[in-house]
Design an enzyme around this catalytic site. Structure first.
Site, PDB file in Angstrom:
ATOM      1  N   LYS A  60      56.183   2.214  13.122  1.00  0.00           N
ATOM      2  CA  LYS A  60      56.072   0.775  12.835  1.00  0.00           C
ATOM      3  C   LYS A  60      57.062  -0.060  13.645  1.00  0.00           C
ATOM      4  CE  LYS A  60      56.848  -0.089   8.565  1.00  0.00           C
ATOM      5  NZ  LYS A  60      58.299  -0.443   8.580  1.00  0.00           N
ATOM      6  N   THR A  72      58.557   0.799  16.406  1.00  0.00           N
ATOM      7  CA  THR A  72      58.189   0.941  17.815  1.00  0.00           C
ATOM      8  C   THR A  72      57.050  -0.008  18.176  1.00  0.00           C
ATOM      9  OG1 THR A  72      58.879   3.259  17.784  1.00  0.00           O
ATOM     10  CG2 THR A  72      57.398   2.592  19.554  1.00  0.00           C
ATOM     11  N   ARG A 124      65.210  -5.606  10.970  1.00  0.00           N
ATOM     12  CA  ARG A 124      66.343  -5.209  10.135  1.00  0.00           C
ATOM     13  C   ARG A 124      67.325  -4.355  10.930  1.00  0.00           C
ATOM     14  NH1 ARG A 124      63.759  -1.938   5.512  1.00  0.00           N
ATOM     15  NH2 ARG A 124      62.443  -1.316   7.249  1.00  0.00           N
ATOM     16  N   LYS A 144      66.234   9.851   9.479  1.00  0.00           N
ATOM     17  CA  LYS A 144      65.663   9.147  10.622  1.00  0.00           C
ATOM     18  C   LYS A 144      66.343   9.473  11.950  1.00  0.00           C
ATOM     19  CE  LYS A 144      63.583   5.128   8.394  1.00  0.00           C
ATOM     20  NZ  LYS A 144      63.504   3.648   8.398  1.00  0.00           N
ATOM     21  N   ALA A 156      63.113  -1.170   1.299  1.00  0.00           N
ATOM     22  CA  ALA A 156      61.859  -1.734   0.790  1.00  0.00           C
ATOM     23  C   ALA A 156      61.334  -1.008  -0.441  1.00  0.00           C
ATOM     24  CB  ALA A 156      60.786  -1.719   1.879  1.00  0.00           C
ATOM     25  N   PHE A 184      58.570   0.353   5.077  1.00  0.00           N
ATOM     26  CA  PHE A 184      57.630   1.309   4.501  1.00  0.00           C
ATOM     27  C   PHE A 184      56.186   0.810   4.607  1.00  0.00           C
ATOM     28  CE2 PHE A 184      61.535   2.656   2.057  1.00  0.00           C
ATOM     29  CZ  PHE A 184      61.737   3.797   2.807  1.00  0.00           C
ATOM     30  N   PHE A 244      48.315   9.695  20.081  1.00  0.00           N
ATOM     31  CA  PHE A 244      49.005  10.928  20.446  1.00  0.00           C
ATOM     32  C   PHE A 244      48.098  11.724  21.378  1.00  0.00           C
ATOM     33  CE2 PHE A 244      51.628   9.655  17.024  1.00  0.00           C
ATOM     34  CZ  PHE A 244      52.816  10.372  17.067  1.00  0.00           C
ATOM     35  N   TRP A 280      54.979   3.599  22.940  1.00  0.00           N
ATOM     36  CA  TRP A 280      56.083   4.566  23.026  1.00  0.00           C
ATOM     37  C   TRP A 280      56.211   5.070  24.451  1.00  0.00           C
ATOM     38  CZ3 TRP A 280      57.487   9.314  24.627  1.00  0.00           C
ATOM     39  CH2 TRP A 280      58.683   9.846  24.118  1.00  0.00           C
TER      40      TRP A 280
END
Length: 558
Positions: free
Chosen positions: A72, A74, A95, A106, A274, A302, A383, A411
Site C-alpha cells: 500500500k 509503495t 505516516r 516490517k 489503524a 491496514f 508479481f 516497485w
C-alpha cells in the site's frame, strides 16, 4: 542479475537537497527548519500563505493485510510519482514509521523498490524526533499524575482508577502490565500501571487531529487521565499539564518534508496505528498537501475496513476533509491467501482459491463505493508469478462492480510503472457529482454506531456487548461523550474480530469487550476481541537482520 534490496536501492538513489524539493512547493530555504541536507520541517503558517491550489484528495487503502504483502505505501508513493509524470502536480502525505514494527515485523515502512521516500534510513530510524517528543509528552503527563497523588492528592484521584498509561515506541510485551511505586514511601504510591506503544498513545491521536498548536494544547488539556474517588472525571488540564506537553511538541507539530526517489515532495508526519487508533497522518500535513498541489495522495493504515473507515468517519468528519477517489491495493498472492492457499504455495496458479479470496476485495470495493460514495480504482500489484488467467479473473470481477483496475509495477519501475494507474485515478477523481458520505450519524447512540459499522462495513450479523462494555457505555453517556465518533479497535487481518476468518466471512458476530474515551482526540475507542495497545516482538524479529557497518552504512531495512 542479483535483485537489489530496498535499502540498497535507496542508498544508490540520487537524492536532491531539500531546498530543491521545497522550491517545487514555492517555499524558500529561509522558510525551512533544516535537519541536515535532505529533510526539513515546515512552519504551516508560511506554507498556508502560499496560493491555494485546492488539490484533489486521493485515499490509498487496501484489502485485509496478509503475510503475502500488498504494498500500500509503495503504491501511494508510486502513484504520486506517476501523477507528476503525466503532468499533474502531486504531493504525498504519509505516516511516520514506528520503531516497534520496524524492528518487529516490517523492517521498515517507507515504501519499497523504486517507489520509496528518502532518506529511507532516517525516516525509519528516529527521523526528526517527533515520536520521541510525543512519548515524552505522554510520560510527562503520567509523571504529573503520580506526583499529584504523592503530594497530597488535592484532586482526590483514585489510584485504582488512573486510566493514563506510560508509552515507549517499541514492541515490548514485558511492559504491558507492571506495578509502579515500589520501594519506600518517598518512591511514590504503589499501583498497577503499564505501557502502550507510543503510536497507540492518545497524544499521538491528538497530535494528528490538531489543526494548529493552539488546538493541540486545548485537546491535550481535554485528555481524560483518571477518575476521582467520587467517580468524577479528571482531565490533563486539571493537572495544568497541557502547556508543558504542548511545549514539548511545538517543533514536532511542524510537518516533515522529504522526497521520493523521483523527487516528489512528501510530508511524512505522525503515525497512529489503524487497528487501535485512527491510522492516518496528521491533519496539518494532509491540508498542506491539498493546499500546495493539484493532487494530494495519502494513505490509511491496514485494510479499508479499518484505516479507510476511520479516515472517512473520524479524520474527514473532524477535519472537514472530503476525498475525491479511493485506490484499493491488492495482489493476486494476497487474494489467494484469503482464499485459503498456504504462503509457500502462492506462486502457483490457483483460480479456484483466487475466486474465493476475491470476495475480500469485492467487499472493500462495495464499502468504498456504496457506503462512502467514492469512485474506486483497484491497484493490483503485479508479481512475476502472476498468470494472465489470474489477472483477467481479478480485472473482470472488479469491472463488474464498476471499479477500474490497473496492473501496477511501481516497485520495479517507479512512477513509469504507475502511469496507467495515475490516469485512471485522475478520471475517477474528476467524476461528478460527488457523493461522499459517512457510514453513520455521530448523533446516533454508541451501540447504534457500533452496530452500523459492524453490519455495513464488516458484514457481521450483529454485535454482542460484554457486561463491562455496557457499563462503559452507560458511563460515557452519563459524561456526555456518546455523540463522538467511534474508533473500532479490532484485528486487521479479518473483517471479523477473529484473525483466522479470512476472505469475506458471513454469519459472524462482533464481540465488544470494553470502551474507552479519547476525549482529547475526540472519539470513543471500541475494544473488540483481544486487541491490545502494546504489541510484542515476533519469534524472529526484523531487528536480527538490521545492522550498520564501520562506515555507518545500514543494511537489513526492507
Amino acid at each position: 542479475m542479483t535483485q537489489l534490496s530496498d535499502v540498497q536501492i535507496a542508498q544508490a538513489a540520487q537524492i536532491k537537497h531539500i531546498d530543491e524539493i521545497a522550491a517545487k512547493l514555492g517555499l524558500r530555504p529561509e522558510q525551512l527548519e533544516h535537519y541536515g541536507k535532505y529533510k526539513a520541517k515546515i512552519n504551516p503558517a508560511d506554507a498556508f500563505r502560499l496560493p491555494e491550489k485546492q488539490g484533489r484528495l486521493i485515499l490509498v487503502t487496501a484489502i485485509s493485510p496478509t503475510p503475502a504483502g500488498e504494498g500500500k505505501t509503495t503504491v501511494t508513493i508510486g502513484l504520486a510519482d506517476a501523477l507528476n509524470r503525466i503532468g499533474k502536480n502531486a504531493v504525498i502525505a504519509l505516516r511516520e514509521p514506528s520503531l516497534g514494527p520496524v524492528f518487529g515485523i516490517k523492517g521498515g515502512a517507507a515504501g519499497g523498490g523504486y517507489a520509496q521516500v528518502l532518506p529511507m534510513e532516517d525516516i525509519n530510524l528516529h527521523f526528526t524526533g517527533d515520536f520521541h517528543a510525543i512519548g515524552a509528552a505522554n510520560n510527562l503527563l503520567a509523571a504529573l499524575i503520580d506526583n499529584h497523588i504523592h503530594h497530597g492528592n488535592a484532586l482526590n484521584i483514585d489510584p485504582k482508577r488512573v486510566v493514563w498509561r506510560r508509552a515507549v515506541d517499541m514492541n515490548d510485551r514485558q511492559l504491558r502490565n507492571i506495578v509502579g511505586g515500589l520501594g519506600k514511601p518517598s518512591d511514590g504510591v504503589m499501583r498497577d500501571d503499564g505501557f502502550d506503544i507510543t503510536v497507540a498513545s492518545e497524544v499521538m491521536a491528538v497530535f494528528c487531529l490538531a489543526k494548529d498548536l493552539g488546538d493541540l494544547k486545548t485537546r491535550l488539556g481535554n485528555i481524560l487521565v483518571a477518575y476521582a474517588k467520587d467517580g468524577s472525571p479528571v482531565y490533563a488540564k486539571d493537572l495544568k499539564a497541557q502547556g508543558a506537553m504542548a511545549a514539548l511538541l511545538k517543533d514536532a507539530i511542524k510537518p516533515n518534508l522529504v522526497q521520493t526517489i523521483e523527487g516528489t515532495p512528501a510530508f511524512v508526519h505522525g503515525g497512529p496505528f489503524a487497528n487501535i487508533a485512527h491510522g492516518c497522518n496528521s491533519v496539518i500535513a494532509t491540508r498542506l498537501a491539498k493546499h500546495l498541489a493539484d493532487y494530494a495522495v495519502t494513505e490509511a493504515g491496514f485494510g479499508a475496513d479499518l484505516g479507510a473507515e476511520k479516515f472517512c468517519d473520524i479524520k474527514c468528519r473532524l477535519a472537514g476533509l472530503q476525498p475525491d477517489a479511493a485506490v484499493i491495493v491488492a495482489t493476486v498472492r494476497a487474494l489467494k491467501y484469503n482464499g485459503g492457499v498456504a504462503k509457500e504455495d502462492l506462486g502457483s496458479e490457483n483460480l479456484a482459491a483466487l475466486e474465493k479470496g476475491l470476495a475480500n476485495l469485492l467487499r472493500h470495493i462495495d464499502n468504498m463505493q456504496n457506503v462512502f460514495g467514492l469512485p474506486v480504482v483497484v491497484a493490483l500489484n503485479r508479481f512475476s508469478a502472476d498468470t494472465q488467467a489470474e489477472l483477467d479473473l481479478v480485472a473482470k470481477a472488479c469491472q463488474a462492480r464498476g471499479a477500474a483496475v490497473s496492473f501496477t509495477e511501481v516497485w520495479g519501475k517507479g512512477g513509469v510503472g504507475g502511469e496507467d494507474l495515475a490516469r485512471k485515478v485522475v478520471a475517477a477523481a474528476e467524476q461528478l457529482p460527488k457523493r461522499f458520505a459517512f457510514a453513520y450519524d455521530a448523533a446516533q447512540s454508541i451501540p447504534e454506531k457500533i452496530r452500523t459499522i459492524a453490519r455495513r462495513i464488516y458484514g457481521a450479523d450483529d454485535v454482542d456487548f460484554s457486561a463491562e462494555a455496557l457499563a462503559d457505555i452507560a458511563k460515557l453517556e452519563q459524561l456526555g461523550w456518546d455523540k463522538l465518533p467511534v474508533c473500532m479497535a479490532k484485528t486487521q487481518y479479518s473483517f471479523s474480530d477473529n484473525a483466522k476468518l479470512l476472505g469475506a466471512p458471513k454469519g459472524f458476530r462482533i464481540t465488544v469487550r470494553g470502551l474507552t474515551v479519547s476525549a482529547g482526540a475526540g472519539f470513543v475507542v471500541v475494544l473488540c476481541g483481544n486487541m491490545m495497545k502494546m504489541p510484542g516482538l515476533p519469534k524472529v524479529p526484523a531487528a536480527e537482520r538490521i545492522d550498520v557497518d564501520e562506515h555507518g552504512v545500514i543494511s537489513g531495512l526492507f
